[in-house]
Design a protein around this motif. Structure first.
Motif, mmCIF file in Angstrom:
data_model
loop_
_atom_site.group_PDB
_atom_site.id
_atom_site.type_symbol
_atom_site.label_atom_id
_atom_site.label_comp_id
_atom_site.label_asym_id
_atom_site.label_seq_id
_atom_site.Cartn_x
_atom_site.Cartn_y
_atom_site.Cartn_z
ATOM 1 N N SER A 133 0.949 -1.274 0.017
ATOM 2 C CA SER A 133 -0.022 0.042 -0.170
ATOM 3 C C SER A 133 0.669 1.260 0.023
ATOM 4 O O SER A 133 0.377 2.228 -0.049
ATOM 5 C CB SER A 133 -0.762 0.014 1.039
ATOM 6 O OG SER A 133 -0.183 -0.031 2.496
ATOM 7 N N ASP A 134 2.189 1.239 0.013
ATOM 8 C CA ASP A 134 3.072 2.295 0.142
ATOM 9 C C ASP A 134 3.042 3.147 -1.255
ATOM 10 O O ASP A 134 2.923 2.276 -2.501
ATOM 11 C CB ASP A 134 4.630 1.691 0.175
ATOM 12 C CG ASP A 134 5.451 2.824 0.287
ATOM 13 O OD1 ASP A 134 5.289 3.824 -0.095
ATOM 14 O OD2 ASP A 134 6.571 2.623 1.212
ATOM 15 N N PRO A 135 2.669 4.419 -1.311
ATOM 16 C CA PRO A 135 2.611 5.014 -2.548
ATOM 17 C C PRO A 135 3.807 4.678 -3.552
ATOM 18 O O PRO A 135 3.852 4.891 -4.489
ATOM 19 C CB PRO A 135 2.499 6.547 -2.022
ATOM 20 C CG PRO A 135 1.834 6.300 -0.746
ATOM 21 C CD PRO A 135 2.582 5.199 -0.145
ATOM 22 N N GLU A 136 4.962 4.901 -2.945
ATOM 23 C CA GLU A 136 6.061 4.530 -3.762
ATOM 24 C C GLU A 136 6.252 3.199 -4.560
ATOM 25 O O GLU A 136 6.559 3.404 -5.471
ATOM 26 C CB GLU A 136 7.212 4.611 -2.726
ATOM 27 C CG GLU A 136 8.975 4.285 -3.520
ATOM 28 C CD GLU A 136 10.173 4.475 -2.846
ATOM 29 O OE1 GLU A 136 10.988 4.201 -3.199
ATOM 30 O OE2 GLU A 136 9.803 4.735 -1.362
ATOM 31 N N PHE A 137 5.548 2.322 -3.764
ATOM 32 C CA PHE A 137 5.593 0.944 -4.738
ATOM 33 C C PHE A 137 4.465 0.921 -5.719
ATOM 34 O O PHE A 137 4.966 0.496 -6.747
ATOM 35 C CB PHE A 137 5.013 -0.362 -3.506
ATOM 36 C CG PHE A 137 4.631 -1.418 -4.334
ATOM 37 C CD1 PHE A 137 5.569 -2.365 -5.097
ATOM 38 C CD2 PHE A 137 3.171 -1.843 -4.484
ATOM 39 C CE1 PHE A 137 5.020 -3.413 -5.444
ATOM 40 C CE2 PHE A 137 2.852 -2.823 -5.085
ATOM 41 C CZ PHE A 137 3.740 -3.618 -5.632
ATOM 42 N N LEU A 138 3.346 1.762 -5.363
ATOM 43 C CA LEU A 138 2.496 2.003 -6.600
ATOM 44 C C LEU A 138 3.215 2.503 -7.871
ATOM 45 O O LEU A 138 3.067 2.143 -9.009
ATOM 46 C CB LEU A 138 1.354 2.540 -6.097
ATOM 47 C CG LEU A 138 0.247 1.737 -5.271
ATOM 48 C CD1 LEU A 138 -0.692 2.878 -4.696
ATOM 49 C CD2 LEU A 138 -0.473 0.748 -6.016
ATOM 50 N N ASP A 139 4.017 3.512 -7.355
ATOM 51 C CA ASP A 139 4.736 4.279 -8.724
ATOM 52 C C ASP A 139 5.482 3.401 -9.529
ATOM 53 O O ASP A 139 5.786 3.286 -10.756
ATOM 54 C CB ASP A 139 5.677 5.524 -8.094
ATOM 55 C CG ASP A 139 4.766 6.827 -7.460
ATOM 56 O OD1 ASP A 139 3.550 6.818 -8.090
ATOM 57 O OD2 ASP A 139 5.162 7.409 -6.793
ATOM 58 N N GLU A 140 6.256 2.472 -8.449
ATOM 59 C CA GLU A 140 7.350 1.348 -9.249
ATOM 60 C C GLU A 140 6.579 0.483 -9.776
ATOM 61 O O GLU A 140 7.185 0.281 -11.192
ATOM 62 C CB GLU A 140 8.110 0.836 -8.179
ATOM 63 C CG GLU A 140 8.950 1.510 -7.258
ATOM 64 C CD GLU A 140 9.819 0.982 -6.098
ATOM 65 O OE1 GLU A 140 10.812 1.246 -5.861
ATOM 66 O OE2 GLU A 140 9.097 0.104 -5.451
#
Length: 307
Positions: free
Chosen positions: A66-73
């Motif tokens: 759920s980390d926004p950085e993961f969604l960007d990746e």
């Protein structure tokens, strides 16, 4: 077609390898963070991470999906579909919706039977004659998504979870590639799971793996095979834990349940029906050994009681 693959244990590696060898491109691999293993408790990457790095595939190890950085990746991979095999973490709705064709999951049972964490273990322990693997579209409910493909496999009389899972991993890998091929070609349809026939394969705890010698021999045999190699069936001798590997069912009954006769060539244990003959055992803190060798190390005892 670009794919993102999510998996963690060794059983997920065959599917990753099959996808790498397919016409598709594995744009990235998602796996659980490095874990401490062994006596030295050193940090080690997951088997899937090791396999991905060997192919030069970028590896993502989010502590939370759920980390926004993961969604960007994830968006940066430009993947159109995600494939999950024993990843070990839940995906939230925003992650499920992030890819054009969503996510598909390989599950080691014929759904809707044995939804949950331990389908192979539970199918052996229940005495099922047939199991299989299912590829389905991931939804937020546990293993409840519409089915895209299924294979079946007979459970052999001597199968352990390890041997059966090995076959299902290989066959399931081929099934996943076939499903992804058809997703790209646009000629596959999903079939809703029936509402009847649902069963759940709850994760096996260490306590669940304890042997109850008051049960019939056939049930103890299934229990041990289902717990092999993990979490490992076990019993206690004088308060010390003893792991028990696959055993043989004898034709006669000579002992009370839980009483073990220590012979020169075998260790025989009583059950609610016929005796069983132990194969390999593993005393706490020691290596696995033949049961007869273990028995000879008991200082001449001819009988012990398992609890």
């Amino acid at each position: 077609m670009k794919i993102v693959f999510a998996g963690t244990p060794a059983t997920a590696v065959p599917t990753l390898e099959a996808l790498v060898a397919s016409r598709h491109e594995v744009a990235a691999v998602i796996t659980r963070p490095d874990a401490r293993v062994g006596r030295g408790r050193s940090l080690q990457p997951s088997p899937v991470a090791v396999a991905a790095e060997a192919h030069g595939i970028p590896v993502l190890k989010p502590t939370s999906t759920s980390d926004p950085e993961f969604l960007d990746e994830l968006a940066a991979t430009e993947a159109r579909v995600g494939v999950i095999v024993a990843y070990g973490a839940l995906l939230r709705r925003d992650v499920l919706d992030a890819l054009e064709f969503g996510w598909i999951n390989l599950h080691y049972s014929v759904l809707p039977s044995w939804r949950g964490a331990a389908p192979v273990q539970r199918s052996i322990m229940a005495g099922d004659e047939v199991t299989g693997a299912t590829v389905f579209s991931l939804v937020e409910a546990l293993d409840a998504g519409p089915v895209l493909g299924t294979i079946t496999e007979r459970i052999r009389e001597d199968d352990t979870t390890g041997t059966l899972l090995g076959r299902l991993s290989d066959q399931g890998a081929r099934l996943v590639v076939d499903v992804v091929d058809h997703i790209e070609d646009g000629d596959i349809g999903a079939v809703s799971q029936p509402e009847d026939g649902v069963s759940y394969a709850h994760k096996l705890s260490t306590e669940d793996a304890r042997i109850d010698w008051r049960r019939p021999a056939f049930a103890i045999d299934r229990h041990v095979r289902g717990c092999t190699p993990a979490p490992g069936a076990w019993t206690e001798v004088d308060g010390a834990r003893l792991k028990v590997g696959p055993l043989t069912i004898a034709e006669d009954s000579t002992l009370e349940p839980g009483v073990a006769a220590i012979g020169k060539r075998e260790v025989r244990v009583g059950t609610a029906t016929t005796d069983v003959i132990l194969g390999e055992v593993q005393p706490h803190g020691k290596k696995a050994m033949n049961a007869a060798d273990w028995g000879r190390g008991l200082g001449g005892a001819t009988e012990v009681v398992f609890a």
